[in-house]
Design an enzyme around this catalytic site. Structure first.
Site, mmCIF file in Angstrom:
data_model
loop_
_atom_site.group_PDB
_atom_site.id
_atom_site.type_symbol
_atom_site.label_atom_id
_atom_site.label_comp_id
_atom_site.label_asym_id
_atom_site.label_seq_id
_atom_site.Cartn_x
_atom_site.Cartn_y
_atom_site.Cartn_z
ATOM 1 N N LYS A 126 5.076 4.109 -68.876
ATOM 2 C CA LYS A 126 6.164 4.702 -68.092
ATOM 3 C C LYS A 126 6.287 6.157 -68.498
ATOM 4 O O LYS A 126 5.899 6.531 -69.605
ATOM 5 C CB LYS A 126 7.475 3.970 -68.403
ATOM 6 C CG LYS A 126 8.553 4.181 -67.368
ATOM 7 C CD LYS A 126 8.447 3.222 -66.202
ATOM 8 C CE LYS A 126 9.419 3.559 -65.100
ATOM 9 N NZ LYS A 126 9.453 2.527 -64.052
ATOM 10 N N ASP A 166 9.520 6.140 -59.402
ATOM 11 C CA ASP A 166 10.689 5.395 -59.918
ATOM 12 C C ASP A 166 11.893 6.217 -59.451
ATOM 13 O O ASP A 166 11.765 6.995 -58.487
ATOM 14 C CB ASP A 166 10.619 5.269 -61.454
ATOM 15 C CG ASP A 166 11.686 4.317 -62.015
ATOM 16 O OD1 ASP A 166 11.509 3.101 -61.917
ATOM 17 O OD2 ASP A 166 12.720 4.794 -62.554
#
Ligand code: NDP
Length: 453
Positions: A126, A166
């Site tokens: 991430k 995201d």
């Protein structure tokens, strides 16, 4: 005497102070895993748990850029390459003012287990930045993305690390990031997912997380002989996940009642139909406005601004059968969870990552409502990202129906493995344990096979 969970988590906190979201994510997973470690002492001997909470690599870098006034701005960029036991690192980029290392590490940690559940060969990672895209012009966003990629490009690649979107990173940002990657490397490759359809993107990727969340809710409801048809559904957020969750609920005959953003929420008791949803999509994706504008367009709806310091979020006090939290972490606390249960909500499927606090999760589990944690319920997004990678490798594009059908069957299989694993470990109906244990077993066995690396 301190429990094994407490001792382990205390060690993680001591090594990673000030990363509270990461501590929370680790504690939840470790609680589920104790029965697995008791049954399989070989994982303890190989220190699999100690290794799995330590990212393989953390990259942090300066992102300088020039705003429209000619002033220099400096943000921080990061990429956490958490675990590559079952495939290249895969996970989104978040651009939001609140981003810090603890948040990116919690997201990367969750991603490891989630990706394992999808059945596809993807490790976990991430990244993101504390850059706040709100109120920035297109050109400012472009200059920021170019600067961000000017460092990130040397760490990623189609077979090493494949970021996606995201919060704050949608089609526009992926476009600017991809353009800069291509310019720097001279490679047109599947290094990012969520790309535009003309340049390597997959059909259904924008829809995937929201659609997948609703497919997962539908599978949970089926175990009790129910479906979404005729159900009152409360959704938080109004971004990518929330919009497509709403679209699928409407298609399946449910009534969508709410949307929110960080400024407040709207309730439309008459139901948000396809036409009203199209208004929200245009408002959020093109005009980049606030959800309060919904009430100006549809005066029958009620708008409530967020009140700073409030003990609970009244969005979760709207009477509903199904709740689909799809905004951000820790948006449902214990009071909110109790309100949902009190008002008869029978099913919560998480589109957001870790939207429920640990106390809220306890309320859901104790009340025995259907509760699908984010790792399982929102895995549809990364699953279709995995399918985008396959299509890029094959230089082929599948049809909308084909991708949707694959997404649907992946969500069904995630639901099945979570249910069966929960049962096998003595906690039938507990999707939290099911998701954590099933995800862990696949990654842990792969780590064992690959030696101490
Ligand atoms: P978007 O940026 O498209 O939308 C985010 C929404 O949540 C916006 O409505 C935003 O409001 C709201 N929001 C964000 N931060 C806060 C906050 N601190 N308080 C209140 N509201 C907030 O993001 P996505 O829809 O992509 O992501 C939503 C959630 O889903 C996140 O938790 C993400 O990690 C998760 N997720 C996303 C996937 C994807 O494929 N996109 C995949 C799996 C999970 P505002 O505009 O006011 O900030």
């Amino acid at each position: 005497m301190a429990s094994a969970v407490d001792t382990f988590v205390a060690g993680v906190i001591a090594r990673n102070p000030a990363e509270k979201e990461f501590h929370q994510a680790v504690e939840e997973v470790v609680e589920s895993l104790m029965p697995v470690l008791d049954k399989h002492p070989e994982y303890r001997r190989a220190k699999v748990l100690d290794r799995i909470v330590e990212p393989e690599r953390v990259i942090m870098f300066r992102v300088p850029w020039v705003d429209d006034q000619g002033d220099v701005q400096v943000n921080r960029g990061m990429r956490v390459e958490f675990n590559s036991a079952i495939g290249p690192y895969k996970g989104g980029l978040r651009f939001h003012a609140s981003v810090n290392l603890g948040i990116i590490k919690f997201l990367g940690f969750e991603q490891v287990f989630k990706n394992a559940l999808t059945t596809l060969p993807m490790g976990g990672g991430k990244g993101g930045s504390d850059f706040d895209p709100k109120g920035k012009s297109d050109m400012e966003v472009m200059r920021f993305c170019q600067s961000f990629m000017s460092e990130l490009f040397r760490h990623i690649g189609a077979d090493t690390d494949v970021p996606a979107g995201d919060i704050g990173v949608g089609g526009r940002e992926i476009g600017y990031l991809f353009g800069q990657y291509k310019k720097l490397t001279r490679k047109f490759e599947g290094v990012l997912t969520g790309k535009g359809l003309n340049w390597g993107g997959s059909l259904i990727r924008p829809e995937a997380t929201g659609y997948g969340e609703v497919y997962f809710a539908e599978e949970m409801l089926k175990t009790r002989g129910e479906s979404l048809k005729g159900k009152r559904v409360v959704i938080s957020g109004s971004g990518n996940v929330a919009q497509y969750a709403a679209e699928k609920v409407i298609q399946l005959g449910g009534t969508v009642l709410t949307f929110s953003d960080s400024s407040g929420y709207i309730v439309d008791e008459e139901g948000i139909d396809s036409k009203k949803l199209a208004f929200v999509m245009d408002l959020k994706n093109n005009r980049r406005g606030r959800i309060s504008e919904y009430q100006k367009k549809y005066p029958n709806a009620n708008y409530q601004p967020t009140s700073a310091g409030a003990k609970s979020n009244l969005l979760w006090d709207v009477k509903c059968d199904v709740a689909l939290p799809s905004a951000t972490q820790n948006e449902i606390n214990e009071i909110d969870a109790a309100n949902l249960v009190k008002n008869g909500c029978a099913c919560v499927a998480e589109g957001a990552n870790m939207p429920s606090t640990p106390d809220a999760v306890s309320v859901f589990l104790e009340s025995k409502i259907l509760y699908g944690p984010g790792k399982a319920a929102n895995a549809g997004g990364v699953a279709v990202s995995g399918l985008e990678m396959s299509q890029n490798s094959m230089r082929l594009a599948w049809s909308r129906e084909e991708v949707d059908q694959k997404l649907h069957s992946i969500m069904k299989s995630i639901h099945k493995v979570c249910m069966e694993t929960a049962e096998a470990y003595g906690t039938p109906g507990n999707y939290v344990n099911g998701a954590n244990i099933a995800g862990f077993l696949k990654v842990a066995d792969s780590m064992m096979a690959q030696g101490v690396v």
